[in-house]
Design an enzyme around this catalytic site. Structure first.
Site, PDB file in Angstrom:
ATOM      1  N   GLN A  71       0.838  -1.200   0.000  1.00 52.42           N
ATOM      2  CA  GLN A  71       0.000   0.000   0.000  1.00 52.42           C
ATOM      3  C   GLN A  71       0.877   1.255   0.000  1.00 52.42           C
ATOM      4  OE1 GLN A  71      -3.518  -0.741   2.972  1.00 52.42           O
ATOM      5  NE2 GLN A  71      -1.855  -2.134   3.531  1.00 52.42           N
ATOM      6  N   ASN A  72       2.196   1.050   0.135  1.00 52.78           N
ATOM      7  CA  ASN A  72       3.126   2.169   0.245  1.00 52.78           C
ATOM      8  C   ASN A  72       3.470   2.765  -1.119  1.00 52.78           C
ATOM      9  OD1 ASN A  72       2.997   1.403   2.883  1.00 52.78           O
ATOM     10  ND2 ASN A  72       5.036   0.478   2.934  1.00 52.78           N
ATOM     11  N   ASP A  78       6.308   4.702  -1.366  1.00 51.79           N
ATOM     12  CA  ASP A  78       7.675   5.215  -1.163  1.00 51.79           C
ATOM     13  C   ASP A  78       8.741   4.509  -1.994  1.00 51.79           C
ATOM     14  OD1 ASP A  78       7.554   3.654   2.143  1.00 51.79           O
ATOM     15  OD2 ASP A  78       8.060   2.757   0.197  1.00 51.79           O
ATOM     16  N   HIS A 125      -1.520   1.153  -4.222  1.00 57.01           N
ATOM     17  CA  HIS A 125      -1.998   2.546  -4.111  1.00 57.01           C
ATOM     18  C   HIS A 125      -1.165   3.484  -4.979  1.00 57.01           C
ATOM     19  CE1 HIS A 125      -3.957   1.540   0.050  1.00 57.01           C
ATOM     20  NE2 HIS A 125      -4.666   1.092  -0.963  1.00 57.01           N
ATOM     21  N   CYS A 184      -2.464  14.814 -15.410  1.00 54.98           N
ATOM     22  CA  CYS A 184      -3.404  15.928 -15.476  1.00 54.98           C
ATOM     23  C   CYS A 184      -4.819  15.350 -15.539  1.00 54.98           C
ATOM     24  CB  CYS A 184      -3.126  16.774 -16.723  1.00 54.98           C
ATOM     25  SG  CYS A 184      -4.336  18.075 -16.957  1.00 54.98           S
ATOM     26  N   CYS A 230       0.190  21.380 -15.569  1.00 57.60           N
ATOM     27  CA  CYS A 230       0.303  20.632 -16.832  1.00 57.60           C
ATOM     28  C   CYS A 230       0.838  21.567 -17.913  1.00 57.60           C
ATOM     29  CB  CYS A 230      -1.080  20.107 -17.221  1.00 57.60           C
ATOM     30  SG  CYS A 230      -1.123  19.339 -18.848  1.00 57.60           S
ATOM     31  N   CYS A 263      -2.228  21.993 -20.703  1.00 52.90           N
ATOM     32  CA  CYS A 263      -3.461  22.766 -20.490  1.00 52.90           C
ATOM     33  C   CYS A 263      -3.405  23.621 -19.225  1.00 52.90           C
ATOM     34  CB  CYS A 263      -4.653  21.813 -20.430  1.00 52.90           C
ATOM     35  SG  CYS A 263      -4.708  20.841 -18.920  1.00 52.90           S
ATOM     36  N   ALA A 300       8.756  -4.364  12.691  1.00 50.80           N
ATOM     37  CA  ALA A 300       9.013  -5.163  11.483  1.00 50.80           C
ATOM     38  C   ALA A 300      10.497  -5.155  11.120  1.00 50.80           C
ATOM     39  CB  ALA A 300       8.187  -4.617  10.329  1.00 50.80           C
TER      40      ALA A 300
HETATM   41  N1  APR Z   1       6.758  -2.333  12.740  1.00 49.09           N
HETATM   42  C1  APR Z   1       5.546  -2.975  12.625  1.00 49.09           C
HETATM   43  N2  APR Z   1       4.347  -2.317  12.585  1.00 49.09           N
HETATM   44  C2  APR Z   1       4.394  -0.970  12.687  1.00 49.09           C
HETATM   45  C3  APR Z   1       5.607  -0.237  12.832  1.00 49.09           C
HETATM   46  C4  APR Z   1       6.829  -0.990  12.861  1.00 49.09           C
HETATM   47  N3  APR Z   1       8.016  -0.399  12.969  1.00 49.09           N
HETATM   48  N4  APR Z   1       5.312   1.098  12.908  1.00 49.09           N
HETATM   49  C5  APR Z   1       3.947   1.186  12.820  1.00 49.09           C
HETATM   50  N5  APR Z   1       3.405  -0.045  12.697  1.00 49.09           N
HETATM   51  C6  APR Z   1       1.983  -0.399  12.526  1.00 49.09           C
HETATM   52  C7  APR Z   1       1.004   0.473  13.288  1.00 49.09           C
HETATM   53  O1  APR Z   1       0.799  -0.055  14.580  1.00 49.09           O
HETATM   54  C8  APR Z   1      -0.252   0.377  12.412  1.00 49.09           C
HETATM   55  O2  APR Z   1      -1.029  -0.766  12.769  1.00 49.09           O
HETATM   56  O3  APR Z   1       1.674  -0.219  11.151  1.00 49.09           O
HETATM   57  C9  APR Z   1       0.303   0.151  11.009  1.00 49.09           C
HETATM   58  C10 APR Z   1       0.236   1.369  10.096  1.00 49.09           C
HETATM   59  O4  APR Z   1      -1.118   1.612   9.850  1.00 49.09           O
HETATM   60  P1  APR Z   1      -1.582   2.904   9.008  1.00 49.09           P
HETATM   61  O5  APR Z   1      -0.913   4.104   9.509  1.00 49.09           O
HETATM   62  O6  APR Z   1      -3.073   2.862   9.006  1.00 49.09           O
HETATM   63  O7  APR Z   1      -1.002   2.635   7.552  1.00 49.09           O
HETATM   64  P2  APR Z   1      -1.579   1.663   6.420  1.00 49.09           P
HETATM   65  O8  APR Z   1      -2.234   0.475   6.996  1.00 49.09           O
HETATM   66  O9  APR Z   1      -0.484   1.427   5.468  1.00 49.09           O
HETATM   67  O10 APR Z   1      -2.679   2.605   5.728  1.00 49.09           O
HETATM   68  C11 APR Z   1      -3.366   2.093   4.621  1.00 49.09           C
HETATM   69  O11 APR Z   1      -4.437   4.183   4.253  1.00 49.09           O
HETATM   70  O12 APR Z   1      -4.102   6.348   4.513  1.00 49.09           O
HETATM   71  C12 APR Z   1      -4.241   5.412   3.570  1.00 49.09           C
HETATM   72  O13 APR Z   1      -3.404   5.274   1.362  1.00 49.09           O
HETATM   73  C13 APR Z   1      -3.006   5.285   2.701  1.00 49.09           C
HETATM   74  O14 APR Z   1      -1.868   3.270   2.000  1.00 49.09           O
HETATM   75  C14 APR Z   1      -2.435   3.925   3.097  1.00 49.09           C
HETATM   76  C15 APR Z   1      -3.651   3.193   3.623  1.00 49.09           C
END
Ligand code: APR
Length: 246
Positions: free
Chosen positions: A103-104, A106, A121, A129, A149, A152, A233
């Site tokens: 979902q990242n 980056d 995502h 645009c 853009c 346009c 993680a």
């Molecule tokens: N190791 C493991 N888990 C972690 C760590 C870490 N170092 N740091 C944070 N977390 C956990 C948090 O506890 C949380 O449960 O990762 C989770 C991050 O959750 P979110 O902030 O909700 O991110 P995500 O699940 O990726 O969001 C999904 O939502 O905002 C939209 O488009 C955006 O892709 C994103 C989607």
């Protein structure tokens, strides 16, 4: 937080059997210095996602949304993969991980050497645009905020999926390909609150597969999870890879 060795051993045993994929979220990149969205200090604490990350808000007031986007761009700038990204890349190289649905936005999985990465995502490497559909690589866009853009003069939007937008069909297709014959999914660093990515663990479960959650605290329901690896993680995944001799 002390890693539970017994649970790590069980997880390693499940992964050794192969046909494993990973589903990742912002939590795998926090140890690279990129705050997640919903934890304390997360992006949505400072910006209401409806006002700053919904396509309707972008169409209504792109200048305002670009305030958040340019802060996000600065945050992502120069960030490097951490132990979590590198461990998943080693699992893939060893043929134990078939691929990652992330979902990242980056690009850190790819920077760590992972080959099969589905950016569910989107990513910010290109902008589009919304008026004339012109697509521009990030590097060709002027420093001007908001970027415009050159066809346009409308305000460009990064190719990341906003709330209210569809998941790109290519990402859906590639995820379905990865989910086919998946026996186990490693769910890392996601709150599993955003549909449809949040459905992926249940899809694997319904297909008779198993679910390993790797998170600071439980995010998935007990009915879905078979094994929980609680901890950072960036520490848990390298420990798992080491147990697998990687
Ligand atoms: N190791 C493991 N888990 C972690 C760590 C870490 N170092 N740091 C944070 N977390 C956990 C948090 O506890 C949380 O449960 O990762 C989770 C991050 O959750 P979110 O902030 O909700 O991110 P995500 O699940 O990726 O969001 C999904 O939502 O905002 C939209 O488009 C955006 O892709 C994103 C989607």
């Amino acid at each position: 937080m002390v890693l539970d060795q017994e649970v790590l051993n069980q997880a390693a045993e499940m992964i050794r059997q192969g046909d494993v994929i990973a589903l990742t979220g912002a939590g795998v990149s926090t140890e690279s210095g990129i705050p997640d969205f919903r934890s304390k200090g997360g992006l949505w604490e400072r910006y209401d996602p409806y006002d700053y990350a919904h396509i309707a808000s972008f169409r209504q007031n792109p200048e305002r949304v670009w305030k958040m986007l340019s802060e996000l761009r600065e945050t992502l700038d120069g960030k490097r993969p951490n132990g979590a990204h590198k461990a998943l890349s080693r699992l893939e190289k060893a043929g134990l991980l078939r691929g990652i649905i992330t979902q990242n936005i980056d690009g850190l999985h790819q920077a760590a050497g992972s080959q099969r990465v589905v950016e569910f995502h989107g990513n910010g490497q290109t902008l589009s645009c919304l008026e004339c559909r012109t697509s521009v690589p990030q590097d060709d866009v002027s420093e001007l905020v908001p970027p415009r853009c050159n066809q346009c003069d409308s305000i460009l939007k990064p190719d990341v999926v906003f709330f209210g937008e569809e998941i790109p069909s290519q990402a859906i297709w590639a995820s379905e390909e990865l989910l086919r014959d998946t026996r186990c999914v490693l769910v890392c660093g996601t709150s599993a609150e955003v549909f449809p990515a949040s459905q992926i663990p249940e899809v694997v479960k319904k297909n008779g597969g198993t679910v390993i959650e790797c998170n600071l605290s439980p995010a998935l329901g007990n009915s879905v999870v078979d094994l929980r690896l609680l901890g950072k993680a960036g520490e848990t995944l390298p420990a798992l890879a080491q147990l697998l001799g990687l």
